[in-house]
Design an enzyme around this catalytic site. Structure first.
Site, mmCIF file in Angstrom:
data_model
loop_
_atom_site.group_PDB
_atom_site.id
_atom_site.type_symbol
_atom_site.label_atom_id
_atom_site.label_comp_id
_atom_site.label_asym_id
_atom_site.label_seq_id
_atom_site.Cartn_x
_atom_site.Cartn_y
_atom_site.Cartn_z
ATOM 1 N N CYS A 289 0.838 -1.200 0.000
ATOM 2 C CA CYS A 289 0.000 0.000 0.000
ATOM 3 C C CYS A 289 0.878 1.257 0.000
ATOM 4 O O CYS A 289 1.579 1.520 -0.972
ATOM 5 C CB CYS A 289 -0.976 -0.036 1.179
ATOM 6 S SG CYS A 289 -2.369 1.108 0.965
ATOM 7 N N HIS B 236 -3.657 -5.308 1.074
ATOM 8 C CA HIS B 236 -3.499 -5.623 2.500
ATOM 9 C C HIS B 236 -3.925 -7.073 2.725
ATOM 10 O O HIS B 236 -4.880 -7.555 2.108
ATOM 11 C CB HIS B 236 -4.380 -4.714 3.358
ATOM 12 C CG HIS B 236 -3.908 -3.308 3.432
ATOM 13 N ND1 HIS B 236 -2.737 -2.934 4.047
ATOM 14 C CD2 HIS B 236 -4.461 -2.165 2.949
ATOM 15 C CE1 HIS B 236 -2.589 -1.632 3.959
ATOM 16 N NE2 HIS B 236 -3.622 -1.134 3.286
#
Length: 497
Positions: A339, A437
């Protein structure tokens, strides 16, 4: 069919007393006993969040509790989420969607230009949940005796009043002052709220439980409330934790004979639960650091998610970690960005609309030929994808900004989503980034990540099944709590008319 139970709230004498884990334990206990429990926390403040199946955002703790209850998570379990941006501002996420950044003073005063009735919103979310599940396992926030916030409190005793919940006060004996914190927390309540507190649980006890028998009697006499249990401190049961306080208990050292994985400690690190599965893998020793010497010695360096990518990029350059990461990669270490960490690995990060702050552009670490443009729109969804090296992974996206190859660099996605979209960038099996994630919860990806270190892992080659491991841990937690709480008396409290 099981009888209808009152909703149950675990409130605290303070932050980090163990409310989230105790609530998870009871979600699993009620499930084991044939009920259909669901977790609920009206308002949560955390950087660790999770994407629901319908692509909305909630606090990670409620996602964990839903997993313990054996049900999919949803925004009604945590209708209001505050994600700190700085010491004074937070991003407000209502029903899974960001409303923008709010100044803390104005938020707590419920002032400013907003016309949203937050209390009404969280109460409606609770009502929808309570109509479908039995019982609702509620969690308070911080201390129940913050008198200056009583009028604006959405999550503790005002929420318990709305729900008609039986409140169990949780106290952490390990930090000391348990008599004062329990007695004071109860004594400072208004008489009507005091009546809601039906029991006390003493958490994190160390030593011989018999030594607290007299203390239990004293507390009951002082407070007029039964002590329902004294839960011993445990180190051998692992439940994902949400509070950043938990980072202080994690490992910070290198270890011989395993693959050493360094997670770079960013100032605005978010979603550190991404690494819980890897931390439990017997082939791996995972540690957190911003020490340049430790970074240089690691086999794998992971750049984690960040709530403020440009600010963390600036800090990495200032403290020397950026140079250490680039040098370690040049000398053969693996670098993985997740991310915000993926964004950091590119050639540049741009913020022309000042989504994050005043910095419009910073050069990245230059490990990936990508550029990232920040935007005000947040992408939140659960995903499944095919890895470029084979195998399927699942996880979730929560990010602002989009990354793409810079200039004439060819696309080299790490994974391809089921809908045909592409994720991340891979240079080779030792340099890659992703927006997913939870990618490290997938054995196929972990095996791919560790493959270059096969010789070092010769003593522990078995793939680690994190999903089965988590189920085992929820059962162990439930057994531990059940053993030390008077369940018969608790069920009586929850059943009394």
């Amino acid at each position: 069919m099981n009888r209808r139970l009152h909703p149950l709230m675990f409130a605290g004498t303070g932050s980090d007393v163990g409310k989230s884990v105790v609530a998870a334990a009871f979600c699993r206990i009620f499930r084991q006993d044939g009920y259909q429990p669901a977790p609920f926390k009206a308002q949560n403040m955390a950087l660790n969040s999770y994407a629901t199946p319908d692509g909305l955002e909630i606090g990670r703790a409620q996602a964990v509790q839903a997993e313990a209850a054996g049900i999919p998570c949803e925004t009604d379990m945590n209708p209001l989420l505050l994600k700190p941006q700085s010491d004074h501002t937070s991003q407000v996420v209502l029903h899974g969607r960001p409303l923008g950044n709010k100044d803390a003073y104005d938020y707590w005063r419920r002032g400013g230009e907003t016309t949203i009735d937050y209390r009404q919103e969280v109460c409606k979310a609770y009502d929808r949940l309570a109509a479908r599940y039995n019982p609702i396992v509620m969690e308070g926030a911080g201390s129940i005796s913050e008198l200056n916030l009583r009028d604006t409190d959405l999550v503790n005793l005002p929420m318990a009043r709305h729900a008609g919940a039986d409140v169990i006060l949780v106290a952490d004996i390990d930090r000391g002052g348990v008599f004062a914190s329990v007695y004071g927390s109860i004594a400072l309540q208004e008489p009507a709220d005091r009546q809601l507190i039906k029991g006390i649980i003493i958490n994190k006890f160390r030593g011989d439980l018999r030594l607290f028998d007299e203390g239990r009697k004293m507390l009951e006499s002082l407070c007029g409330v039964p002590v329902l249990g004294v839960i011993p401190y445990f180190k051998d049961i692992h439940i994902e934790e949400e509070d950043s306080v938990a980072l202080a208990r994690k490992s910070w050292q290198l270890e011989q004979g395993k693959v050493n994985v360094a997670v770079v400690m960013l100032k605005h690190l978010s979603n550190y639960t991404d690494f819980d599965a890897l931390e439990r893998d017997p082939r791996v020793h995972l540690f957190y650091t911003n020490n340049t010497d430790d970074i240089s010695k690691a086999d794998i360096i992971i750049l984690p998610g960040s709530k403020s990518t440009l600010s963390d990029l600036y800090e990495l350059r200032r403290n020397g970690c950026a140079k250490a990461i680039v040098r370690a990669r040049r000398e053969g270490a693996t670098v993985l960005g997740i991310c915000g960490g993926y964004q950091l690995m590119g050639m540049e990060v741009c913020d022309p609309d000042h989504v994050e702050g005043d910095i419009e552009r910073l050069p990245g670490l230059g490990l990936l030929p990508t550029t990232t443009i920040m935007s005000g729109e947040k992408r939140t969804r659960q995903v499944k994808a095919q890895l470029c090296g084979g195998g399927t992974v699942s996880g979730y996206e929560i990010h602002m900004g989009e990354s793409r190859p810079l200039g004439e660099a060819e696309p080299r996605p790490l994974a391809v989503f089921d809908d045909g979209g592409e994720d991340g960038y891979i240079v080779n099996d030792k340099c890659m980034g992703t927006y997913i994630h939870g990618i490290l919860d997938n054995p196929s990806f972990v095996d791919f990540l560790l493959r270059p270190y096969a010789e070092k892992m010769a003593a522990a080659q078995q793939t680690f099944d994190y999903a089965a491991y988590k189920e085992q841990q929820y059962d162990l937690l439930a057994d531990h709590v059940r053993q030390h709480v008077d369940m018969k008396r608790l069920y009586q409290i929850l059943s009394d008319d």
